[in-house]
Design a protein around this motif. Sequence first.
Motif, short mmCIF file in Angstrom:
data_model
loop_
_atom_site.label_atom_id
_atom_site.label_comp_id
_atom_site.label_asym_id
_atom_site.label_seq_id
_atom_site.Cartn_x
_atom_site.Cartn_y
_atom_site.Cartn_z
N SER A 46 -102.12 -71.26 36.22
CA SER A 46 -101.02 -70.47 36.91
C SER A 46 -101.68 -69.75 38.27
CB SER A 46 -100.58 -69.57 36.20
OG SER A 46 -99.70 -70.32 35.22
N ARG A 47 -102.93 -69.37 38.21
CA ARG A 47 -103.63 -68.58 39.27
C ARG A 47 -104.38 -69.36 40.05
NH1 ARG A 47 -105.09 -63.09 40.00
NH2 ARG A 47 -106.92 -62.72 41.31
N TRP A 48 -105.02 -70.60 39.60
CA TRP A 48 -106.26 -71.63 40.37
C TRP A 48 -105.37 -72.54 40.84
CZ3 TRP A 48 -109.92 -68.87 42.01
CH2 TRP A 48 -110.60 -67.65 41.35
N ASN A 49 -104.26 -72.63 41.64
CA ASN A 49 -103.74 -73.84 42.22
C ASN A 49 -103.08 -73.51 43.38
OD1 ASN A 49 -100.62 -73.49 42.14
ND2 ASN A 49 -101.22 -72.09 40.56
N GLU A 50 -102.80 -74.52 44.34
CA GLU A 50 -102.34 -74.26 45.59
C GLU A 50 -101.03 -73.56 45.73
OE1 GLU A 50 -100.53 -78.56 45.03
OE2 GLU A 50 -101.89 -76.94 43.98
N GLY A 51 -100.26 -73.35 44.86
CA GLY A 51 -99.02 -72.37 45.03
C GLY A 51 -97.98 -73.24 45.58
N LYS A 52 -97.90 -74.39 45.69
CA LYS A 52 -96.90 -75.31 46.28
C LYS A 52 -95.42 -75.19 45.85
CE LYS A 52 -98.13 -79.30 48.58
NZ LYS A 52 -98.50 -80.62 48.96
N PRO A 170 -100.83 -67.79 44.97
CA PRO A 170 -100.65 -67.71 43.68
C PRO A 170 -101.47 -66.61 42.96
CG PRO A 170 -102.20 -69.66 43.86
CD PRO A 170 -101.68 -69.16 45.54
N HIS A 171 -102.50 -66.19 43.66
CA HIS A 171 -103.26 -64.85 43.33
C HIS A 171 -102.55 -63.81 43.08
CE1 HIS A 171 -107.04 -67.35 43.06
NE2 HIS A 171 -106.77 -67.96 44.05
N ARG A 172 -101.97 -63.53 44.69
CA ARG A 172 -100.81 -62.27 44.69
C ARG A 172 -99.94 -62.26 43.88
NH1 ARG A 172 -100.64 -57.18 44.89
NH2 ARG A 172 -98.87 -56.39 46.13
N LEU A 173 -99.17 -63.53 43.66
CA LEU A 173 -98.17 -63.65 42.64
C LEU A 173 -98.42 -63.23 41.18
CD1 LEU A 173 -95.01 -63.94 42.16
CD2 LEU A 173 -95.55 -66.24 41.90
N ALA A 174 -99.69 -63.98 40.88
CA ALA A 174 -100.32 -63.44 39.43
C ALA A 174 -100.42 -62.04 39.23
CB ALA A 174 -101.56 -64.40 39.40
N GLU A 175 -101.05 -61.30 40.07
CA GLU A 175 -101.15 -59.94 40.16
C GLU A 175 -99.75 -59.24 40.02
OE1 GLU A 175 -103.22 -59.26 43.67
OE2 GLU A 175 -105.21 -60.14 42.97
N LEU A 176 -98.99 -59.37 40.54
CA LEU A 176 -97.38 -58.71 40.72
C LEU A 176 -96.94 -59.13 39.35
CD1 LEU A 176 -96.01 -59.66 44.29
CD2 LEU A 176 -96.83 -57.34 43.36
N VAL A 177 -96.98 -60.25 38.77
CA VAL A 177 -96.23 -60.53 37.44
C VAL A 177 -97.05 -59.97 36.30
CG1 VAL A 177 -95.75 -62.53 35.92
CG2 VAL A 177 -95.31 -62.90 38.38
N ARG A 178 -98.21 -60.32 36.51
CA ARG A 178 -99.13 -59.33 35.38
C ARG A 178 -98.68 -57.86 35.13
NH1 ARG A 178 -104.56 -59.94 37.24
NH2 ARG A 178 -104.53 -62.11 36.57
N THR A 179 -98.89 -57.15 36.35
CA THR A 179 -98.43 -55.87 36.40
C THR A 179 -97.01 -55.58 35.82
OG1 THR A 179 -99.88 -55.40 38.24
CG2 THR A 179 -97.93 -53.63 37.77
N TYR A 180 -96.10 -56.51 36.16
CA TYR A 180 -94.50 -56.35 35.68
C TYR A 180 -94.66 -56.65 34.13
CZ TYR A 180 -89.55 -56.99 35.27
OH TYR A 180 -88.42 -57.09 35.02
N ALA A 181 -95.21 -57.46 33.63
CA ALA A 181 -95.05 -57.89 32.52
C ALA A 181 -95.71 -56.74 31.32
CB ALA A 181 -95.88 -59.25 32.15
N LEU A 182 -96.86 -56.30 31.87
CA LEU A 182 -97.68 -55.20 30.96
C LEU A 182 -97.18 -54.07 31.08
CD1 LEU A 182 -101.41 -56.11 32.34
CD2 LEU A 182 -100.26 -56.63 29.98
#
Length: 409
Positions: A46-52, A170-182
């Motif tokens: 979910s983080r290491w992809n092209e985010g298409k 996808p890196h930036r989205l991963a950080e936002l989602v992680r913060t929200y979930a935690l």
Amino acid sequence: MTLTDSPRIGIIGGGIQGCTIAMELARHGIASEILEQSLTLMDRASRWNEGKLHLGFVYARDESMATARAMVEGSCAFFPFFHQFLGDSIHSVGHSSSFDYVVHRDSLVPPAEMFDYLRHCEALLINHASSADYWPAAKRPRITPIDHATHYNPELVAAAFRTPEISINPHRLAELVRTYALSHPLIHVSTNTEVRTISRSPGGTFTVEGKEHTPARHYDLVVNASWESRLALDHQLGLTPPYRWLHRYKMACQIRGANVIDAPSATIALGAFGDLVNFGDGSYYLSWYPDGKIDESSDLKPREAELSLTPAAKATLQSQFLHELTQLIPSLAQLDLRHAQSIVRGGHIFAWGDKDVDHYNTQLHERASTGVTTHFDTYHTVNTGKYCSAPLNARETCHRILESLQLAH
């Protein structure tokens, strides 16, 4: 079926699919626990992809247009879903330039046929009720043939078409989602928790176990969003895959802090080729196939192929990606990596089919047979299909869980 007033819900997998399901359940006031094998959420495919945010363009071999319809529906739901949870911070994710679809001279689909297919996909997008929600900040060029000799090597490229499709970071989205979930009180997160076995009692509850000497967990409902482990866990409950399948492990190069170059975002079509994503801020994503495919398996659970790669092997992959893409996109030669951060990482790709993408009739050329499947009323197994489909799958999974809770009472 008998459930408690506060059902215990376990979500196996803390990637984009597991996290979006937990977020949607929490929106309805329902608590859940995410079990993630990595040390943190959203740190694998979910983080290491092209985010298409796919619009179906790469699935020109699916003449039914079923995959294109599924991709348009999923991608048009992507921004509204995350904006609902993350607010205006979603705008900080950033997006790429519009993709060119570059028809290689060895393409499985010739230029005229590709252009016709792209126009049909564009019509699906224009007619979709939520088409305005497709990443509102991105430019929306019409499908247009472009002078392919301007940006591409005409000896290798037969045609190129400008499209409205983009990637998000996808890196930036991963950080936002992680913060929200935690930080959400209804989302409980257990990382470094690999699920190895799952069983169902005669009473209908599920027991989930991990590594030795770790306590078992018990749930009333389970969502299997574990990606590469999904089939193996389903199999333990007696569930058989409906089709043949392939697990592939694809490596790519993620670059940050490089110089900004006038190179387009491009997908090379159609077959075993690659992608260049230009985010316009010195960040890039490069992949080339099949060089980046380091493993392929039809086992229920594939091995972790990346663990066997040395730093030298990863450096070689990066050089191969750059070499192959520069052959087609000459402006990529201007990329200066001397002061950039360059990381070669990858993730599993799961798809129905038993032949790779360079085969004309492989099932890998479609992604319509994906989504949520429910068993026993309380076990939901989710084949995400593509990154962009996760929010739509989350809504459907939550809908089914809410229905089962209402029936139980």
